[in-house]
Design an enzyme around this catalytic site. Structure first.
Site, PDB file in Angstrom:
ATOM      1  N   ASP A 270       0.820  -1.215   0.000  1.00 25.37           N
ATOM      2  CA  ASP A 270       0.000   0.000   0.000  1.00 25.37           C
ATOM      3  C   ASP A 270       0.856   1.269   0.000  1.00 25.37           C
ATOM      4  O   ASP A 270       2.077   1.214   0.164  1.00 25.37           O
ATOM      5  CB  ASP A 270      -0.968  -0.005   1.198  1.00 25.37           C
ATOM      6  CG  ASP A 270      -0.302  -0.409   2.518  1.00 25.37           C
ATOM      7  OD1 ASP A 270       0.941  -0.450   2.577  1.00 25.37           O
ATOM      8  OD2 ASP A 270      -1.028  -0.679   3.478  1.00 25.37           O
TER       9      ASP A 270
ATOM     10  N   HIS B 131      -7.268  -4.438  10.307  1.00 25.45           N
ATOM     11  CA  HIS B 131      -6.966  -4.195   8.886  1.00 25.45           C
ATOM     12  C   HIS B 131      -5.693  -4.922   8.458  1.00 25.45           C
ATOM     13  O   HIS B 131      -4.770  -5.101   9.242  1.00 25.45           O
ATOM     14  CB  HIS B 131      -6.943  -2.704   8.532  1.00 25.45           C
ATOM     15  CG  HIS B 131      -5.767  -1.933   9.010  1.00 25.45           C
ATOM     16  ND1 HIS B 131      -5.817  -0.591   9.299  1.00 25.45           N
ATOM     17  CD2 HIS B 131      -4.475  -2.291   9.237  1.00 25.45           C
ATOM     18  CE1 HIS B 131      -4.626  -0.183   9.680  1.00 25.45           C
ATOM     19  NE2 HIS B 131      -3.806  -1.185   9.653  1.00 25.45           N
TER      20      HIS B 131
HETATM   21  P1  PGA Z   1       2.203  -1.544  12.903  1.00 29.03           P
HETATM   22  O1  PGA Z   1       1.023  -1.460  11.854  1.00 29.03           O
HETATM   23  O2  PGA Z   1       3.120  -2.603  12.409  1.00 29.03           O
HETATM   24  O3  PGA Z   1       2.809  -0.182  12.895  1.00 29.03           O
HETATM   25  O4  PGA Z   1       1.562  -1.911  14.213  1.00 29.03           O
HETATM   26  C1  PGA Z   1       0.456  -2.648  11.414  1.00 29.03           C
HETATM   27  C2  PGA Z   1      -0.633  -2.331  10.414  1.00 29.03           C
HETATM   28  O5  PGA Z   1      -1.315  -1.307  10.557  1.00 29.03           O
HETATM   29  O6  PGA Z   1      -0.801  -3.141   9.496  1.00 29.03           O
END
Ligand code: PGA
Length: 249
Positions: free
Chosen positions: A73, A144
């Site tokens: 993304d 998500h």
């Molecule tokens: P993070 O984010 O690794 O910063 O906890 C994970 C995500 O939002 O997929």
């Protein structure tokens, strides 16, 4: 495990060990097939994994010269020079430090003038590369995966999405204020992710415990996008003890 639709769950001894276990899975994939196509993720979780990949490259143990990568993304509106863009993150954390061919690293273009055309091309580029061998994923506090927020359909493809307030809030730690966090992103879809031949979801920390539990033990439901991975033929969760703490295993 006899039932191939059950995920493999690795509970590492701590966060660093979880990074090692994840790096080992990627390492094994590239060793077996030096022309592997890797699906990569951003966020805090994979930072330790990329550090290990760089170390292993420097030690001569890992060769990225034939590897192709696709990131999940990108924020709409942020270019590669913006220090919060995911292209910038990937260059800093991995690409600038290993021998991957720059042209073989794909990240959605947050500045694409025609997003509809761009996302269709992105899907096509994944197909042209032969599909993704191993897709690395993190998980948001709301379940998500990539920027597929709750409610995202299981057959969704790479597309333009709105970020939820939850995600904007969680990601505001990287910006001066929540007001600076982009409101839209380009993300691979859940359908796109499910086509990867192997999926490795890494999670660490207590804040992920409930969402990890419901992704693994709850029903497959779009309210927790990660639960839609259930049933994938080759799905591995790499967890630390905190993120695994709500599992009934
Ligand atoms: P993070 O984010 O690794 O910063 O906890 C994970 C995500 O939002 O997929």
């Amino acid at each position: 495990m006899t039932n191939t639709t059950q995920p493999t769950i690795v509970v590492a001894t701590d966060k660093d060990h979880a990074a090692r276990c994840t790096a080992d899975l990627i390492h094994e994939t590239v060793r077996e097939n030096p022309s592997s196509v890797l699906g990569l993720a951003t966020g805090g979780t994979p930072v330790g994994v990329y550090r290990l990949m760089v170390e292993r490259f420097q030690a001569g143990e890992l060769d990225f010269s034939k590897v192709t990568t696709f990131n999940l993304d990108e924020y709409v509106g942020l270019g590669p020079e913006h220090d919060q863009s995911y292209r910038y993150f990937m260059q800093q954390q991995l690409f600038d430090h290993v021998n991957v061919v720059q042209e073989s690293t794909y990240v959605p273009n947050g500045l694409a003038s025609n997003i509809e055309k761009h996302v269709a091309e992105y899907e096509e580029q994944i197909l042209q590369a032969g599909g993704i061998d191993l897709q690395l994923l993190g998980i948001g506090n709301n379940g998500h995966i990539a920027f597929n927020e709750p409610g995202s359909p299981i057959d969704s493809r790479t597309r333009l999405v709105d970020l939820t307030e939850d995600t904007i809030e969680a990601n505001s730690r990287f910006f001066e204020s929540a007001a600076e966090v982009p409101r839209h992103a380009i993300t691979m879809g859940i359908g796109t992710i499910l086509e990867a031949r192997r999926i490795v979801l890494m999670a660490t920390g207590k804040s992920k415990a409930k969402v990890v539990q419901s992704a693994i033990e709850g029903p497959a439901d779009p309210s927790n996008p990660a639960s839609l991975l259930q049933g994938h033929a080759r799905l591995t969760f790499v967890l630390d003890p905190e993120s695994a703490s709500e599992l009934s295993l």
